[in-house]
Design a protein around this motif. Structure first.
Motif: not given
Length: 276
Positions: A31, A34-35, A94, A96-97, A116-117, A119-120, A143, A145
């Motif tokens: 994850r 991806d970020m 974004h 999700q972020f 930061r994410d 979805k976590s 989330g 990071h």
């Protein structure tokens, strides 16, 4: 890349012990990857050089990606580009972020920013009364990071150490306990004290000495030649921007960096990751 280390361990044995496929840590690492890809693509889109830093450069050199027990990514940009990148990320969110700084999260009092994410969630298992846990739980976004650090030349090392101590005190003594005082302390440092330090640095600092900007909690002193211009580095099979001389940067920070530290010196964060 070194396959058998000074401890007798191999890349494969480390992977099986710390971050095997399907483990929570490996899911977190992917994850974060991806970020980091998103962050670098966004920075390139607006013409901001943005590169991997710290343990991720070490991981790329020694493991081809994450240090097996590591659960974070650090990226750095030149101080003159930092605000522009942060402003763009906030203006073009974004799904999700989210860009986390004191503007988007009033419980965040650091002199750098995080991607930061959403979805976590990182859940601390530090003692309920610990400063680290209070800092963590004071924040709106918790989330996974990617840290985004500004760095610059003309630094005066003792002033940077003083700046870091002041920032640490705001975060450890006030965050989560006295939010109004924490905000006042952050603003006083951010708007008045650290700009004064930066002005003094421009007058008396070494233009070829690069460090994390005033208020960051890191003190490595790097010569300009190993910082810029950025050169490509491969991390987890993806090409990122890296420092001009990754070997020298790692030797300054870690010494004989191709050797593994003893097991009891392997820094594993006291965080549980929950995916939403």
């Amino acid at each position: 890349m070194k396959e058998t280390f000074n401890t007798g361990e191999t890349q494969e044995s480390l992977r099986q012990e710390y971050n095997p496929d399907g483990s929570v840590l490996r899911q977190a690492q992917l994850r974060l990857l991806d970020m980091a890809i998103y962050l670098q693509e966004t920075a390139k889109k607006i013409g901001v050089p943005c590169r991997l830093d710290g343990g991720n450069v070490l991981g790329a050199m020694r493991h081809g990606g994450f240090i097996p027990w590591d659960d974070d990514i650090d990226m750095v940009v030149d101080y003159k580009d930092f605000k522009r990148l942060c402003d763009y990320l906030k203006a073009h969110p974004h799904p999700q972020f989210v860009l986390q700084d004191n503007d988007t999260d009033p419980g965040f009092y650091k002199e750098w920013a995080c991607l930061r994410d959403l979805k976590s969630e990182n859940r601390s298992h530090d003692n309920q009364q610990s400063a680290d846990r209070r800092m963590h739980e004071a924040q709106k976004f918790r989330g996974l990071h990617v840290d985004i650090f500004p760095y610059e030349g003309n630094m005066i090392p003792w002033l940077q150490r003083l700046a870091a101590k002041l920032s640490v005190n705001v975060n450890t003594k006030l965050a989560g306990r006295y939010p109004q005082l924490a905000q006042m302390g952050y603003k006083f440092l951010h708007v008045i004290v650290f700009p004064v330090f930066r002005f003094i640095g421009k007058l008396f600092g070494n233009p070829d000495l690069y460090m994390h900007s005033y208020g960051a909690w890191f003190y490595e002193q790097n010569p300009r030649r190993c910082m810029i211009p950025h050169k490509d580095i491969v991390f987890e099979g993806h090409t990122f921007e890296g420092p001009a001389d990754a070997d020298e940067l790692c030797r300054i920070a870690y010494g004989n960096y191709m050797d593994l530290p003893p097991r009891d010196k392997r820094d594993r964060h006291k965080i549980d990751v929950v995916f939403k």
